[in-house]
Design a protein around this motif. Structure first.
Motif, mmCIF file in Angstrom:
data_model
loop_
_atom_site.group_PDB
_atom_site.id
_atom_site.type_symbol
_atom_site.label_atom_id
_atom_site.label_comp_id
_atom_site.label_asym_id
_atom_site.label_seq_id
_atom_site.Cartn_x
_atom_site.Cartn_y
_atom_site.Cartn_z
ATOM 1 N N GLY A 45 0.910 -1.137 -0.057
ATOM 2 C CA GLY A 45 -0.098 -0.055 0.038
ATOM 3 C C GLY A 45 0.868 1.151 0.038
ATOM 4 N N PRO A 46 0.176 2.462 -0.140
ATOM 5 C CA PRO A 46 1.065 3.658 -0.201
ATOM 6 C C PRO A 46 1.934 3.660 1.032
ATOM 7 C CG PRO A 46 -1.292 4.108 -0.534
ATOM 8 C CD PRO A 46 -1.211 2.675 -0.209
ATOM 9 N N MET A 47 1.559 3.407 2.255
ATOM 10 C CA MET A 47 2.451 3.811 3.290
ATOM 11 C C MET A 47 3.589 2.960 3.276
ATOM 12 S SD MET A 47 2.620 5.436 6.078
ATOM 13 C CE MET A 47 0.961 6.214 6.230
ATOM 14 N N GLN A 48 3.343 1.565 3.088
ATOM 15 C CA GLN A 48 4.346 0.638 2.852
ATOM 16 C C GLN A 48 5.590 1.011 1.706
ATOM 17 O OE1 GLN A 48 1.515 -2.423 2.340
ATOM 18 N NE2 GLN A 48 1.811 -3.368 4.059
ATOM 19 N N ARG A 49 4.850 1.371 0.421
ATOM 20 C CA ARG A 49 5.765 1.983 -0.516
ATOM 21 C C ARG A 49 6.519 2.948 -0.189
ATOM 22 N NH1 ARG A 49 1.272 0.918 -3.793
ATOM 23 N NH2 ARG A 49 0.677 3.119 -3.900
ATOM 24 N N ALA A 50 6.203 4.080 0.698
ATOM 25 C CA ALA A 50 6.616 5.245 0.798
ATOM 26 C C ALA A 50 7.836 4.991 1.899
ATOM 27 C CB ALA A 50 5.793 6.122 1.641
ATOM 28 N N PHE A 51 7.525 3.600 2.644
ATOM 29 C CA PHE A 51 8.714 3.244 3.836
ATOM 30 C C PHE A 51 9.977 2.821 3.063
ATOM 31 C CE2 PHE A 51 8.048 4.255 8.497
ATOM 32 C CZ PHE A 51 6.846 5.048 8.392
ATOM 33 N N ILE A 52 9.565 2.031 2.082
ATOM 34 C CA ILE A 52 10.632 1.258 1.360
ATOM 35 C C ILE A 52 11.247 2.351 0.471
ATOM 36 C CG2 ILE A 52 10.823 -0.300 -0.610
ATOM 37 C CD1 ILE A 52 8.201 -1.907 0.189
ATOM 38 N N ALA A 53 10.439 3.373 -0.274
ATOM 39 C CA ALA A 53 11.216 4.164 -1.164
ATOM 40 C C ALA A 53 12.217 5.103 -0.359
ATOM 41 C CB ALA A 53 10.215 5.101 -1.643
ATOM 42 N N GLU A 54 11.868 5.413 1.080
ATOM 43 C CA GLU A 54 12.797 6.262 2.033
ATOM 44 C C GLU A 54 13.751 5.444 2.883
ATOM 45 O OE1 GLU A 54 12.999 9.558 1.696
ATOM 46 O OE2 GLU A 54 11.252 9.929 0.663
ATOM 47 N N MET A 69 14.164 10.676 11.199
ATOM 48 C CA MET A 69 14.096 11.541 10.310
ATOM 49 C C MET A 69 13.646 10.959 8.802
ATOM 50 S SD MET A 69 14.494 14.433 11.760
ATOM 51 C CE MET A 69 14.223 15.400 10.523
ATOM 52 N N ARG A 70 14.076 9.620 8.438
ATOM 53 C CA ARG A 70 13.548 8.992 7.365
ATOM 54 C C ARG A 70 12.086 8.487 7.496
ATOM 55 N NH1 ARG A 70 18.137 4.930 5.031
ATOM 56 N NH2 ARG A 70 19.952 6.373 5.057
ATOM 57 N N ILE A 71 11.875 8.297 8.871
ATOM 58 C CA ILE A 71 10.551 7.876 9.106
ATOM 59 C C ILE A 71 9.647 9.073 8.810
ATOM 60 C CG2 ILE A 71 8.795 7.169 11.054
ATOM 61 C CD1 ILE A 71 11.296 5.511 12.097
ATOM 62 N N LEU A 72 9.913 10.396 9.336
ATOM 63 C CA LEU A 72 9.124 11.164 8.966
ATOM 64 C C LEU A 72 8.885 11.470 7.265
ATOM 65 C CD1 LEU A 72 10.418 13.753 11.947
ATOM 66 C CD2 LEU A 72 8.113 12.244 11.818
ATOM 67 N N ARG A 73 9.880 11.466 6.762
ATOM 68 C CA ARG A 73 10.167 11.670 5.133
ATOM 69 C C ARG A 73 9.186 10.695 4.615
ATOM 70 N NH1 ARG A 73 15.849 12.679 5.307
ATOM 71 N NH2 ARG A 73 16.319 10.756 4.736
ATOM 72 N N ALA A 74 9.280 9.408 5.153
ATOM 73 C CA ALA A 74 8.280 8.163 4.681
ATOM 74 C C ALA A 74 6.675 8.904 4.741
ATOM 75 C CB ALA A 74 8.604 7.092 5.186
ATOM 76 N N ILE A 75 6.725 9.331 5.853
ATOM 77 C CA ILE A 75 5.127 9.652 6.243
ATOM 78 C C ILE A 75 4.806 10.654 5.234
ATOM 79 C CG2 ILE A 75 3.307 10.150 8.122
ATOM 80 C CD1 ILE A 75 5.420 8.634 9.891
ATOM 81 N N SER A 76 5.774 11.626 5.253
ATOM 82 C CA SER A 76 5.206 12.896 4.235
ATOM 83 C C SER A 76 4.998 12.343 2.916
ATOM 84 C CB SER A 76 6.176 13.806 4.382
ATOM 85 O OG SER A 76 6.413 14.335 5.520
ATOM 86 N N ARG A 77 5.788 11.471 2.417
ATOM 87 C CA ARG A 77 5.755 10.889 1.067
ATOM 88 C C ARG A 77 4.525 10.165 0.891
ATOM 89 N NH1 ARG A 77 10.752 8.990 -2.095
ATOM 90 N NH2 ARG A 77 9.670 8.042 -3.980
ATOM 91 N N ALA A 78 4.034 9.534 1.913
ATOM 92 C CA ALA A 78 2.885 8.528 1.696
ATOM 93 C C ALA A 78 1.659 9.607 1.813
ATOM 94 C CB ALA A 78 2.635 7.752 2.954
ATOM 95 N N ALA A 79 1.650 10.678 2.559
ATOM 96 C CA ALA A 79 0.768 11.644 2.534
ATOM 97 C C ALA A 79 0.582 12.274 1.157
ATOM 98 C CB ALA A 79 0.993 12.981 3.638
ATOM 99 N N GLU A 80 1.580 12.702 0.359
ATOM 100 C CA GLU A 80 1.410 12.972 -0.725
ATOM 101 C C GLU A 80 0.725 12.106 -1.730
ATOM 102 O OE1 GLU A 80 2.031 16.129 -1.709
ATOM 103 O OE2 GLU A 80 2.695 16.336 0.303
#
Ligand code: FES
Ligand code: FES
Length: 162
Positions: free
Chosen positions: A83-92, A138-149
């Motif tokens: 899902g989007p949240m999982q993809r974002a954590f992988i990407a970051e 910091m990576r976790i926060l970036r991942a969440i912002s990415r998922a939000a987008e």
């Protein structure tokens, strides 16, 4: 026997009604994403979503969960179709050891489902109950912002198609 609705499926549970949800998820249902960290509601590793809210499954007995909608990380997507949240954590590349990550993702998911426009400050405040011993905050926060987008643009696309 307790009946729980987990990731959209009705499941009959043999464990005693006072058993914390975390043990039932891991030991009876084979859903191992939620982790045991402290067992005391103090680290966030065991977080799942119940009726749209982030909940510490280590201190929540199953007797209070009948008729409620439980979502675990397994319910957000799979290895083949994250899902989007999982993809974002992988990407970051937000995980180091990864132990805290499922809980972080579930609280972030609950937040973004109720407030897709959550600010960085809101995300930080919301994630405060979660500990990360590896220091990948910091990576976790970036991942969440990415998922939000991604979640915001999907919501906008859905509105346009209506
Ligand atoms: Fe549940 Fe730590 S294991 S909050
Ligand atoms: Fe190791 Fe957070 S990535 S505890």
């Amino acid at each position: 026997m307790t009946t729980l609705t987990v990731n959209g499926e009705s499941r009959s549970i043999k464990a005693s009604p006072d058993t914390p949800l975390l043990y039932v998820l891991r030991d009876e249902l084979g859903l191992n994403a939620a982790k045991y960290g402290c067992g005391l509601g103090q680290c966030g590793a065991c977080t799942v979503i119940v009726d749209g809210k982030a909940v510490f499954s280590c201190v929540t007995p199953i007797m209070v969960l009948e008729g409620r909608k439980i979502t675990t990380l397994e319910g957000l997507g799979s290895v083949d179709a994250p899902g989007p949240m999982q993809r974002a954590f992988i990407a970051e590349q937000a995980a180091q050891c990864g132990y805290c990550i499922p809980g972080m993702m579930m609280r972030a998911q609950a937040l973004l489902e109720r407030d897709p426009h959550a600010t960085d400050a809101t995300i930080r405040t919301e994630l405060q109950p979660h500990l990360c011993r590896c220091g990948t905050h910091m990576r976790i926060l970036r991942a969440i912002s990415r998922a939000a987008e991604e979640m915001k643009s999907k919501a906008a696309d859905a509105r346009t198609e209506r």
